[in-house]
Motif scaffolding. Structure first.
Motif, PDB file in Angstrom:
ATOM      1  N   ILE A 111       0.680  -1.125  -0.044  1.00 41.83           N
ATOM      2  CA  ILE A 111       0.008  -0.063  -0.127  1.00 41.83           C
ATOM      3  C   ILE A 111       0.961   1.271   0.012  1.00 41.83           C
ATOM      4  CG2 ILE A 111      -1.672   1.386   1.453  1.00 41.83           C
ATOM      5  CD1 ILE A 111      -3.000  -0.995  -0.050  1.00 41.83           C
ATOM      6  N   GLY A 112       1.871   1.179   0.817  1.00 41.52           N
ATOM      7  CA  GLY A 112       2.909   2.313   0.847  1.00 41.52           C
ATOM      8  C   GLY A 112       3.687   2.579  -0.617  1.00 41.52           C
ATOM      9  N   ALA A 113       3.864   1.433  -0.971  1.00 40.83           N
ATOM     10  CA  ALA A 113       4.382   1.789  -2.487  1.00 40.83           C
ATOM     11  C   ALA A 113       3.733   2.215  -3.413  1.00 40.83           C
ATOM     12  CB  ALA A 113       5.018   0.251  -2.837  1.00 40.83           C
ATOM     13  N   GLY A 114       2.025   1.987  -3.503  1.00 45.65           N
ATOM     14  CA  GLY A 114       1.173   2.439  -4.127  1.00 45.65           C
ATOM     15  C   GLY A 114       1.092   4.005  -3.933  1.00 45.65           C
ATOM     16  N   LEU A 115       0.910   4.524  -2.682  1.00 48.69           N
ATOM     17  CA  LEU A 115       0.998   5.966  -2.326  1.00 48.69           C
ATOM     18  C   LEU A 115       1.964   6.549  -2.871  1.00 48.69           C
ATOM     19  CD1 LEU A 115      -0.464   5.499   1.350  1.00 48.69           C
ATOM     20  CD2 LEU A 115      -1.664   6.116  -0.740  1.00 48.69           C
ATOM     21  N   LEU A 116       3.387   6.212  -2.577  1.00 50.37           N
ATOM     22  CA  LEU A 116       4.471   6.820  -3.189  1.00 50.37           C
ATOM     23  C   LEU A 116       4.426   7.013  -4.905  1.00 50.37           C
ATOM     24  CD1 LEU A 116       7.771   5.755  -1.070  1.00 50.37           C
ATOM     25  CD2 LEU A 116       6.535   8.196  -1.213  1.00 50.37           C
ATOM     26  N   PHE A 117       4.039   5.977  -5.411  1.00 52.43           N
ATOM     27  CA  PHE A 117       4.023   5.813  -6.909  1.00 52.43           C
ATOM     28  C   PHE A 117       2.766   6.915  -7.167  1.00 52.43           C
ATOM     29  CE2 PHE A 117       3.301   4.201 -11.066  1.00 52.43           C
ATOM     30  CZ  PHE A 117       4.615   4.188 -11.471  1.00 52.43           C
ATOM     31  N   ALA A 118       1.677   7.162  -6.290  1.00 55.38           N
ATOM     32  CA  ALA A 118       0.600   8.024  -6.757  1.00 55.38           C
ATOM     33  C   ALA A 118       1.179   9.563  -6.713  1.00 55.38           C
ATOM     34  CB  ALA A 118      -0.363   7.772  -5.784  1.00 55.38           C
ATOM     35  N   LEU A 119       2.308   9.727  -5.650  1.00 54.56           N
ATOM     36  CA  LEU A 119       2.721  10.963  -5.827  1.00 54.56           C
ATOM     37  C   LEU A 119       3.962  11.166  -6.998  1.00 54.56           C
ATOM     38  CD1 LEU A 119       3.392  13.608  -4.181  1.00 54.56           C
ATOM     39  CD2 LEU A 119       5.274  12.330  -2.832  1.00 54.56           C
ATOM     40  N   TYR A 120       4.665  10.230  -7.394  1.00 50.77           N
ATOM     41  CA  TYR A 120       5.489  10.178  -8.376  1.00 50.77           C
ATOM     42  C   TYR A 120       5.024  10.577  -9.800  1.00 50.77           C
ATOM     43  CZ  TYR A 120       8.262   8.158 -12.048  1.00 50.77           C
ATOM     44  OH  TYR A 120       9.136   7.689 -12.991  1.00 50.77           O
ATOM     45  N   LEU A 121       3.569  10.102  -9.956  1.00 51.58           N
ATOM     46  CA  LEU A 121       3.152  10.526 -11.168  1.00 51.58           C
ATOM     47  C   LEU A 121       3.071  11.890 -11.623  1.00 51.58           C
ATOM     48  CD1 LEU A 121       0.962   7.089 -11.768  1.00 51.58           C
ATOM     49  CD2 LEU A 121       3.243   7.705 -12.942  1.00 51.58           C
ATOM     50  N   PRO A 122       2.212  12.548 -10.735  1.00 49.71           N
ATOM     51  CA  PRO A 122       1.833  13.724 -10.933  1.00 49.71           C
ATOM     52  C   PRO A 122       3.051  14.830 -10.884  1.00 49.71           C
ATOM     53  CG  PRO A 122       0.932  13.315  -8.700  1.00 49.71           C
ATOM     54  CD  PRO A 122       1.280  11.863  -9.373  1.00 49.71           C
ATOM     55  N   VAL A 123       3.985  14.472  -9.792  1.00 52.24           N
ATOM     56  CA  VAL A 123       5.196  15.427  -9.634  1.00 52.24           C
ATOM     57  C   VAL A 123       6.131  15.444 -11.108  1.00 52.24           C
ATOM     58  CG1 VAL A 123       7.329  15.579  -8.462  1.00 52.24           C
ATOM     59  CG2 VAL A 123       5.245  15.231  -7.401  1.00 52.24           C
ATOM     60  N   THR A 124       6.037  13.967 -11.616  1.00 54.49           N
ATOM     61  CA  THR A 124       7.024  13.844 -12.844  1.00 54.49           C
ATOM     62  C   THR A 124       6.092  14.779 -14.060  1.00 54.49           C
ATOM     63  OG1 THR A 124       5.755  11.961 -13.178  1.00 54.49           O
ATOM     64  CG2 THR A 124       8.148  12.011 -12.205  1.00 54.49           C
ATOM     65  N   GLU A 125       4.856  14.758 -14.023  1.00 54.94           N
ATOM     66  CA  GLU A 125       3.995  15.401 -15.102  1.00 54.94           C
ATOM     67  C   GLU A 125       4.253  16.883 -14.823  1.00 54.94           C
ATOM     68  OE1 GLU A 125      -0.403  16.230 -16.750  1.00 54.94           O
ATOM     69  OE2 GLU A 125       0.010  14.873 -15.183  1.00 54.94           O
ATOM     70  N   ARG A 126       4.277  17.418 -13.681  1.00 61.58           N
ATOM     71  CA  ARG A 126       4.523  18.797 -13.554  1.00 61.58           C
ATOM     72  C   ARG A 126       6.059  19.360 -13.955  1.00 61.58           C
ATOM     73  NH1 ARG A 126       2.311  22.582  -9.734  1.00 61.58           N
ATOM     74  NH2 ARG A 126       3.297  24.573 -10.440  1.00 61.58           N
ATOM     75  N   VAL A 127       6.984  18.258 -13.498  1.00 62.75           N
ATOM     76  CA  VAL A 127       8.401  18.804 -13.969  1.00 62.75           C
ATOM     77  C   VAL A 127       8.548  18.569 -15.433  1.00 62.75           C
ATOM     78  CG1 VAL A 127      10.868  17.900 -14.120  1.00 62.75           C
ATOM     79  CG2 VAL A 127       9.300  17.728 -11.948  1.00 62.75           C
ATOM     80  N   TYR A 128       7.825  17.460 -16.166  1.00 65.21           N
ATOM     81  CA  TYR A 128       7.715  17.266 -17.698  1.00 65.21           C
ATOM     82  C   TYR A 128       7.168  18.500 -18.547  1.00 65.21           C
ATOM     83  CZ  TYR A 128       9.415  12.547 -16.845  1.00 65.21           C
ATOM     84  OH  TYR A 128      10.010  11.559 -16.304  1.00 65.21           O
ATOM     85  N   ARG A 129       6.551  19.605 -18.074  1.00 63.35           N
ATOM     86  CA  ARG A 129       5.874  20.762 -18.495  1.00 63.35           C
ATOM     87  C   ARG A 129       7.104  21.620 -19.007  1.00 63.35           C
ATOM     88  NH1 ARG A 129       0.486  22.094 -15.169  1.00 63.35           N
ATOM     89  NH2 ARG A 129      -0.777  20.114 -15.999  1.00 63.35           N
ATOM     90  N   SER A 130       8.318  21.369 -18.496  1.00 63.78           N
ATOM     91  CA  SER A 130       9.479  21.976 -18.928  1.00 63.78           C
ATOM     92  C   SER A 130      10.294  21.410 -19.805  1.00 63.78           C
ATOM     93  CB  SER A 130      10.057  22.806 -17.469  1.00 63.78           C
ATOM     94  OG  SER A 130      10.509  21.892 -16.823  1.00 63.78           O
ATOM     95  N   VAL A 131       9.946  20.297 -20.310  1.00 64.97           N
ATOM     96  CA  VAL A 131      10.591  19.159 -21.166  1.00 64.97           C
ATOM     97  C   VAL A 131      10.369  19.550 -22.373  1.00 64.97           C
ATOM     98  CG1 VAL A 131      11.169  16.862 -21.551  1.00 64.97           C
ATOM     99  CG2 VAL A 131      11.159  17.812 -19.269  1.00 64.97           C
ATOM    100  N   TYR A 132      11.347  19.729 -23.287  1.00 65.28           N
ATOM    101  CA  TYR A 132      10.761  20.147 -24.811  1.00 65.28           C
ATOM    102  C   TYR A 132      10.972  18.937 -25.757  1.00 65.28           C
ATOM    103  CZ  TYR A 132      12.278  24.249 -22.538  1.00 65.28           C
ATOM    104  OH  TYR A 132      12.210  25.262 -21.749  1.00 65.28           O
ATOM    105  N   CYS A 133      11.204  17.558 -25.224  1.00 63.56           N
ATOM    106  CA  CYS A 133      11.154  16.675 -26.218  1.00 63.56           C
ATOM    107  C   CYS A 133      11.248  15.178 -25.352  1.00 63.56           C
ATOM    108  CB  CYS A 133      12.189  16.529 -27.306  1.00 63.56           C
ATOM    109  SG  CYS A 133      14.137  16.555 -26.400  1.00 63.56           S
ATOM    110  N   TYR A 134      11.017  14.292 -26.097  1.00 62.99           N
ATOM    111  CA  TYR A 134      10.897  12.809 -25.774  1.00 62.99           C
ATOM    112  C   TYR A 134      12.308  12.468 -25.229  1.00 62.99           C
ATOM    113  CZ  TYR A 134       9.119   7.814 -25.046  1.00 62.99           C
ATOM    114  OH  TYR A 134       8.807   7.001 -24.459  1.00 62.99           O
ATOM    115  N   ALA A 135      13.329  12.816 -25.823  1.00 61.97           N
ATOM    116  CA  ALA A 135      14.620  12.447 -25.526  1.00 61.97           C
ATOM    117  C   ALA A 135      15.284  12.930 -24.056  1.00 61.97           C
ATOM    118  CB  ALA A 135      15.594  12.771 -26.553  1.00 61.97           C
ATOM    119  N   MET A 136      14.772  14.105 -23.867  1.00 62.99           N
ATOM    120  CA  MET A 136      14.886  14.962 -22.651  1.00 62.99           C
ATOM    121  C   MET A 136      14.109  14.246 -21.576  1.00 62.99           C
ATOM    122  SD  MET A 136      14.897  18.903 -21.777  1.00 62.99           S
ATOM    123  CE  MET A 136      15.123  19.639 -20.347  1.00 62.99           C
TER     124      MET A 136
END
Length: 390
Positions: A197-222
């Motif tokens: 359950i704890g792993a699932g919760l951390l992964f739930a945090l990981y997904l939107p945080v990475t999406e927020r960071v990827y908004r400053s990413v310019y291509c798939y390679a990055m």
């Protein structure tokens, strides 16, 4: 001659910078399908191989944690091959990779490393089918955190999917007391349950945080470059744990004395295959988040849990009673409804785009006798008014 060469280099550099600033509006469908295919293979294979390690005598949770991120050098191929081997891009690797990107990648990587450790604890105690379905609890938290962090819109489609998949996990939890492997104490089963359950919760945090960071990413390679740093940080975390716990010596002992399938299978299947499939899974997850959204990536991964359940039953003989049947059906139902919702949304977006294109009648182009006439009503009126003032 040298001045011409310098000007040409500057022009090429300027074109690269301009291309980097403007991200593509539409993601390539082929790349999306390929990414999901890699996620499909990586998710199922990594879950089954992680359990394979423990089933045949492996006991180190740090070893299981380490193999989940140690394959980060494989990402160098995705980063450097497009430019230097296939010649499909002019972008130099790690262009516009700022200190901010580096910092976020390191922090997220450490969170991912701890998430891998919790997952290893859960996998060591629980059947594959149970741990897979338990991980679907992360979905409701992914939706909540996506709303908070990336302002995800809650629609009937994604809410219905989250409710169905979460209900699937609740049903599993209510009937999980009869699913304990032989010889496993209630305490260890409870630890495994909470760790998953704890792993699932951390992964739930990981997904939107990475999406927020990827908004400053310019291509798939990055994205792959940031993923490389994340996996490197997670590997450092696991390596420190391995060093303090004697995990590297334990790997040699397990291979030669403990693992029931022998040292060759240990190093090739339990270790190497685990390293490759986990890296495939995590790289594809990051790609899905970048190409779509965190909630879509979470839903796609949760939908694959149903396949993991079936894989656990087929490969390891996990019990597959009424509760798991209902849970699996709910997983498939929830994912299908979400896919249908995406299809409907895409249709509406296409119709809206067509209406907008047709609505650009404020600037009409009419060809008459080979001459192009521009009819711009508002601009014409403004010009007439200006003439009158003059």
């Amino acid at each position: 001659m040298s001045d011409v060469r310098v000007n040409a280099d500057q022009q090429e550099e300027g074109e690269q910078q301009q291309n980097l600033v403007k991200a593509p509006v539409k993601r390539p469908l082929g790349l999306l399908i390929t990414t999901y295919g890699c996620l499909f293979v990586g998710s199922i294979a990594s879950s089954l191989l992680a359990k394979y390690y423990f089933v045949h005598g492996g006991s180190s949770r740090w070893v299981s944690t380490w193999v989940q991120s140690a394959g980060f050098p494989l990402l160098l191929g995705l980063i450097y091959f497009p430019r230097f081997v296939f010649r499909t891009t002019k972008r130099r690797p790690f262009t516009r990779f700022t200190h901010r990107h580096l910092l976020f990648s390191v922090v997220i990587g450490l969170i991912l490393g701890f998430n891998n450790f919790l997952f290893s604890w859960g996998t060591s105690y629980l059947p594959v089918s149970t741990s897979s379905l338990l991980l679907s609890t992360q979905l409701i938290f992914t939706l909540i955190l996506s709303v908070i962090i990336v302002k995800q819109k809650v629609t009937f489609s994604n809410l219905n999917c989250v409710v169905l998949l979460t209900l699937s996990s609740v049903l599993l939890a209510l009937g999980s007391s009869q699913d304990k492997p032989a010889g496993l104490t209630k305490t260890k089963y409870f630890i495994g349950f909470l760790s998953t359950i704890g792993a699932g919760l951390l992964f739930a945090l990981y997904l939107p945080v990475t999406e927020r960071v990827y908004r400053s990413v310019y291509c798939y390679a990055m994205v792959m470059e940031m993923q490389l740093v994340m996996e490197f940080s997670a590997t450092v975390f696991a390596t420190i744990g391995m060093a303090f716990d004697g995990g590297f010596k334990e790997m040699v002992k397990e291979a030669n004395q403990v693992f029931t399938k022998g040292p060759t299978v240990y190093w090739t299947v339990a270790i190497l295959a685990n390293v490759v499939t986990w890296q495939l899974c995590f790289a594809a997850t990051s790609g899905m988040v970048y190409l779509t959204s965190s909630i879509t990536g979470g839903i796609c991964m949760t939908a694959l849990l149903a396949m993991n359940v079936i894989g656990g039953v087929v490969v390891y003989g996990d019990a597959f009673g009424g509760v798991k049947i209902v849970s699996t059906v709910l997983c498939i139902w929830g994912f299908s409804s979400y896919v249908y919702g995406i299809y409907v949304k895409m249709k509406k977006d296409e119709e809206k785009e067509e209406e907008e294109e047709e609505g650009h009648t404020g600037m009409k182009t009419v060809e008459d006798g080979g001459e192009l006439e521009l009819e711009m009503g508002k601009i014409k009126n403004d010009v007439a008014a200006a003439d009158e003032r003059v």
